[in-house]
Design an enzyme around this catalytic site. Structure first.
Site, PDB file in Angstrom:
ATOM      1  N   HIS A  94      59.749  46.724  24.080  1.00  0.00           N
ATOM      2  CA  HIS A  94      59.903  45.298  24.406  1.00  0.00           C
ATOM      3  C   HIS A  94      59.451  45.048  25.838  1.00  0.00           C
ATOM      4  O   HIS A  94      59.242  45.972  26.623  1.00  0.00           O
ATOM      5  CB  HIS A  94      61.359  44.853  24.266  1.00  0.00           C
ATOM      6  CG  HIS A  94      62.281  45.493  25.262  1.00  0.00           C
ATOM      7  ND1 HIS A  94      62.666  46.814  25.192  1.00  0.00           N
ATOM      8  CD2 HIS A  94      62.880  44.996  26.380  1.00  0.00           C
ATOM      9  CE1 HIS A  94      63.453  47.096  26.207  1.00  0.00           C
ATOM     10  NE2 HIS A  94      63.601  46.019  26.955  1.00  0.00           N
ATOM     11  N   ASP A  96      60.849  42.172  28.939  1.00  0.00           N
ATOM     12  CA  ASP A  96      62.041  41.354  29.142  1.00  0.00           C
ATOM     13  C   ASP A  96      61.699  39.860  29.220  1.00  0.00           C
ATOM     14  O   ASP A  96      60.692  39.475  29.819  1.00  0.00           O
ATOM     15  CB  ASP A  96      62.740  41.752  30.455  1.00  0.00           C
ATOM     16  CG  ASP A  96      63.151  43.224  30.457  1.00  0.00           C
ATOM     17  OD1 ASP A  96      63.393  43.786  29.381  1.00  0.00           O
ATOM     18  OD2 ASP A  96      63.221  43.802  31.568  1.00  0.00           O
ATOM     19  N   HIS A 248      58.377  48.386  27.688  1.00  0.00           N
ATOM     20  CA  HIS A 248      59.138  49.606  27.962  1.00  0.00           C
ATOM     21  C   HIS A 248      60.093  49.905  26.809  1.00  0.00           C
ATOM     22  O   HIS A 248      60.404  49.021  26.000  1.00  0.00           O
ATOM     23  CB  HIS A 248      59.887  49.515  29.303  1.00  0.00           C
ATOM     24  CG  HIS A 248      60.789  48.331  29.432  1.00  0.00           C
ATOM     25  ND1 HIS A 248      60.348  47.052  29.735  1.00  0.00           N
ATOM     26  CD2 HIS A 248      62.130  48.222  29.297  1.00  0.00           C
ATOM     27  CE1 HIS A 248      61.359  46.227  29.792  1.00  0.00           C
ATOM     28  NE2 HIS A 248      62.462  46.900  29.515  1.00  0.00           N
TER      29      HIS A 248
END
Ligand code: SIN
Length: 272
Positions: A94, A96, A248
């Protein structure tokens, strides 16, 4: 200060103390984040006050709506897995805050407690993922926008709620936003692939079923090993990543041990 590019994704920075950096060094760290997608530093002394002070020097802090906060510092989200828990935070690929209209520029993660082995974080380079696409697919993706949402991750029926990270679920402020699938990075001027395996629902104007095959292709393409760097933490290590240029994934391979990270998120802007 030395900036050493790493294979796959990111750069290692050494010979700088983030608590005592001058303005030129702060500007160089910020530009390295834009250019390499993520920078790693070991042996830093970023306790909560110093972490907040450093973050404020690189940009305004945006407080995450969903993560538990540290007891005394609402600016700092706690990314924790205890000895008893089996679910970690961020265990799928994903980036953020893509559910926000102005997604967060970056996240600064500081290792407070690390397990004896494991608990690495993988970072994938979305500049490289974009550049490796064919000209035909680049052109098609350049016409598309995608819908991103927080609801299925942090809402009432989220996977976190079904496991033992319940504090991250059951939230009601659950935005949905639309962003271009190919963005021009505001800090580097380079093009990057901007879809998110955890938060993207579909392409705008397409159904979820229609979108899935192409999204699945892009997700598999973007996590190719040649675009990825695996970072091993020690207490005091810092990763400062750009949410527009990387994904990440936090490994969950240290059951029975505690891992505690402090995360501050830096505000971003609308993407185009
Ligand atoms: C996160 O997804 O922000 C956490 C990453 C990590 O704990 O390594």
């Amino acid at each position: 200060m030395r900036i050493e590019p790493l294979a796959g994704c990111g750069a290692l920075i050494d010979d700088v103390d983030l608590t005592a950096a001058n303005d030129g060094e702060i500007a160089a760290v910020r530009q390295a984040v834009f250019d390499h997608g993520v920078v790693f530093l070991h042996g830093q002394k970023l306790g909560p006050e110093a972490h907040i002070a450093f973050a404020k020097r690189v940009g305004p802090i945006v407080i995450n709506r969903y993560f538990p906060k540290t007891e005394r510092f609402p600016e700092i989200a706690k990314v924790e897995k205890t000895e008893e828990q089996t679910t970690n935070i961020g265990g799928g690929w994903h980036t953020d805050h893509s559910y926000d209209a102005e997604p967060a520029m970056g996240s600064i993660l500081v290792a407070m407690e690390t397990p004896p082995a494991g608990g690495d974080t993988l970072f994938a380079n979305m500049y490289a993922a974009y550049e490796a696409l064919s000209d035909g697919l680049k052109a098609t993706l350049g016409t598309l926008r995608a819908v991103h949402s927080a609801a299925h991750v942090f809402g009432a029926k989220s996977a976190y709620g079904a496991g033992d990270q319940k504090a991250l679920s059951g939230h009601s402020d659950l935005p949905e936003s639309v962003h271009p699938v190919i963005i021009t990075h505001p800090g580097s001027g380079r093009k990057a692939l901007y879809v998110n395996p955890s938060f993207t629902l579909r392409f705008e104007g397409w159904t979820a079923e229609e979108s899935k095959p192409l999204l699945d292709y892009l997700y598999a393409h973007a996590q190719r090993p040649d675009f990825v760097h695996r970072f091993s933490w020690k207490p005091g290590s810092v990763a400062f990543w750009d949410n527009r240029a990387t994904w990440h994934l936090a490994m969950n391979d240290y059951h029975g041990h505690r891992r505690l990270m402090h995360r501050i998120t830096i505000a971003g802007e609308a993407l185009s």
